[in-house]
Design a protein around this motif. Structure first.
Motif, mmCIF file in Angstrom:
data_model
loop_
_atom_site.group_PDB
_atom_site.id
_atom_site.type_symbol
_atom_site.label_atom_id
_atom_site.label_comp_id
_atom_site.label_asym_id
_atom_site.label_seq_id
_atom_site.Cartn_x
_atom_site.Cartn_y
_atom_site.Cartn_z
ATOM 1 N N GLU A 149 0.834 -1.211 0.000
ATOM 2 C CA GLU A 149 0.000 0.000 0.000
ATOM 3 C C GLU A 149 0.867 1.259 0.000
ATOM 4 O OE1 GLU A 149 -3.845 1.982 2.282
ATOM 5 O OE2 GLU A 149 -3.052 0.030 2.924
ATOM 6 N N ALA A 150 1.951 1.243 0.788
ATOM 7 C CA ALA A 150 2.829 2.413 0.828
ATOM 8 C C ALA A 150 3.438 2.691 -0.539
ATOM 9 C CB ALA A 150 3.924 2.198 1.872
ATOM 10 N N LEU A 152 2.211 1.901 -3.622
ATOM 11 C CA LEU A 152 1.271 2.335 -4.658
ATOM 12 C C LEU A 152 0.499 3.592 -4.286
ATOM 13 C CD1 LEU A 152 -0.024 -1.050 -6.066
ATOM 14 C CD2 LEU A 152 1.715 0.476 -6.984
ATOM 15 N N THR A 153 0.693 4.090 -3.081
ATOM 16 C CA THR A 153 0.096 5.383 -2.719
ATOM 17 C C THR A 153 1.168 6.459 -2.532
ATOM 18 O OG1 THR A 153 0.114 4.770 -0.359
ATOM 19 C CG2 THR A 153 -1.902 4.315 -1.610
ATOM 20 N N ALA A 154 2.408 6.140 -2.867
ATOM 21 C CA ALA A 154 3.511 7.084 -2.698
ATOM 22 C C ALA A 154 3.432 8.188 -3.754
ATOM 23 C CB ALA A 154 4.843 6.355 -2.810
ATOM 24 N N SER A 172 -1.116 5.473 -12.941
ATOM 25 C CA SER A 172 -2.523 5.545 -12.535
ATOM 26 C C SER A 172 -3.182 4.172 -12.604
ATOM 27 C CB SER A 172 -3.269 6.542 -13.423
ATOM 28 O OG SER A 172 -4.637 6.583 -13.089
ATOM 29 N N ARG A 175 -1.952 2.053 -9.667
ATOM 30 C CA ARG A 175 -2.603 2.471 -8.416
ATOM 31 C C ARG A 175 -4.025 1.912 -8.338
ATOM 32 N NH1 ARG A 175 0.640 6.469 -6.041
ATOM 33 N NH2 ARG A 175 1.602 8.023 -7.414
ATOM 34 N N LEU A 178 -4.532 -1.681 -6.943
ATOM 35 C CA LEU A 178 -4.136 -2.037 -5.581
ATOM 36 C C LEU A 178 -5.036 -3.123 -4.977
ATOM 37 C CD1 LEU A 178 -2.444 -1.716 -3.021
ATOM 38 C CD2 LEU A 178 -3.843 0.289 -2.419
#
Length: 317
Positions: A149-150, A152-154, A172, A175, A178
């Motif tokens: 998660e860290a 793909l949300t960075a 995009s 992300r 995920l």
């Protein structure tokens, strides 16, 4: 002073035994320094070729782990002739220059992958606590869930790289996937293959081959961790893995590797688990670079393209 933070020749001067000039500097960069030298293990003996390796703080665990593996898996991991953990260096026996990537006979590849699997199975059964005490990183399920998660949300700039950047659309799309990737992790946990020693940078150049007796020495454990062992075989799916030119070489090697895990699952379920792990492996390696390796480097340009390199393996798949 090399960029791993070690005064190499001052350290060599502190060796517990004797070394004989000249020395040959093979590599120096922020991740390590490697020097070939002649080393006298005991007074009166002839010098033998050996390798002096210095590592930065984030890879200091390589020294005790290599010592431990060399003691438990004689000849399958480097034997240490000397070490100083506070100064972060070790001296390893020279096993020659015959590496697996130069071999065209698939039996050597079978032997190498079977050796890796047996070491991993052995680690799962007997060594996990010892490896953790040696400082081996813990990248089991909790770490994988958090770091996926860290990653793909960075912020996009932390994933960009230099010369092989992801496009805005590619990032995009990744992300948005995920939940799919999280599903892969949940499905992997339905198999009873244990978390075990994962090499972290396994490819044929990391395996030294000896003929008589036939032995395989796996080197460079700096990136190892306790995680899903099947991640180590991602190299088989490189665009140009240079496998031996025999029919179905990749399938044969996968079967050789998985045969060592037969106590845990049926052949069919082992293959299902393997295929799932290989799908997820690019995310695993990208997460390591994002969370561990690049934050610990001063000269990030040396490895700055590794995150997009791995993430691109998932684009369109």
């Amino acid at each position: 002073m090399h960029r791993a933070g070690i005064d190499l020749y001052n350290a060599i001067g502190k060796l517990n035994r004797t070394w004989v000039p000249p020395t040959e500097q093979l590599r120096t960069w922020e991740r390590s320094a490697l020097i070939r030298l002649k080393y006298i293990d005991w007074p009166g003996e002839d010098p033998v070729w050996a390798y002096f390796k210095g590592v930065p703080p984030q890879f200091a665990h390589e020294i005790p782990i290599t010592r431990h593996l060399g003691e438990l898996f004689a000849h399958n991991a480097p034997h240490l002739l000397d070490e100083d953990r506070s100064e972060r260096w070790m001296v390893m026996r020279d096993y020659g220059s015959r590496t697996l990537d130069k071999e065209t006979d698939i039996r050597y590849w079978d032997g190498a992958l079977t050796t890796l699997a047996k070491m991993q199975v052995g680690s799962a059964r007997e060594m996990i606590d010892f490896l953790f005490r040696d400082g081996c990183p813990d990248r089991r399920w909790d770490w994988l869930i958090r770091q996926l998660e860290a990653l793909l949300t960075a912020p996009a700039e932390t994933l960009a790289g230099d010369t092989s950047a992801l496009s805005a659309d590619e990032l995009s799309d990744l992300r948005a996937r995920l939940p799919e990737f999280q599903g892969w992790l949940r499905e992997m946990q339905t198999y009873v293959v244990p978390m075990a020693l994962e090499h972290g940078d396994f490819w044929p150049g990391q395996v030294l081959v000896q003929e008589e007796p036939e032995l395989y020495t796996i080197i460079d454990w700096s990136d190892c961790s306790i995680s899903h062992p099947f991640f180590s075989l991602l190299f088989l799916f490189d665009d140009e893995p240079s496998l031996p030119a025999v029919p179905d070489a990749r399938e044969r090697l996968i079967n050789s590797y998985l045969s060592a895990w037969s106590d845990y699952e049926s052949p069919e379920r082992l293959r299902e688990c393997f295929d799932l792990a290989i799908k997820f492996a690019p995310l695993y390696y990208a997460a390591i670079y994002h969370a561990v390796i690049l934050p610990g480097m001063t000269f990030k340009w040396e490895m700055n393209n590794m995150i997009p390199f791995y993430l691109k393996k998932l684009v369109g798949k």
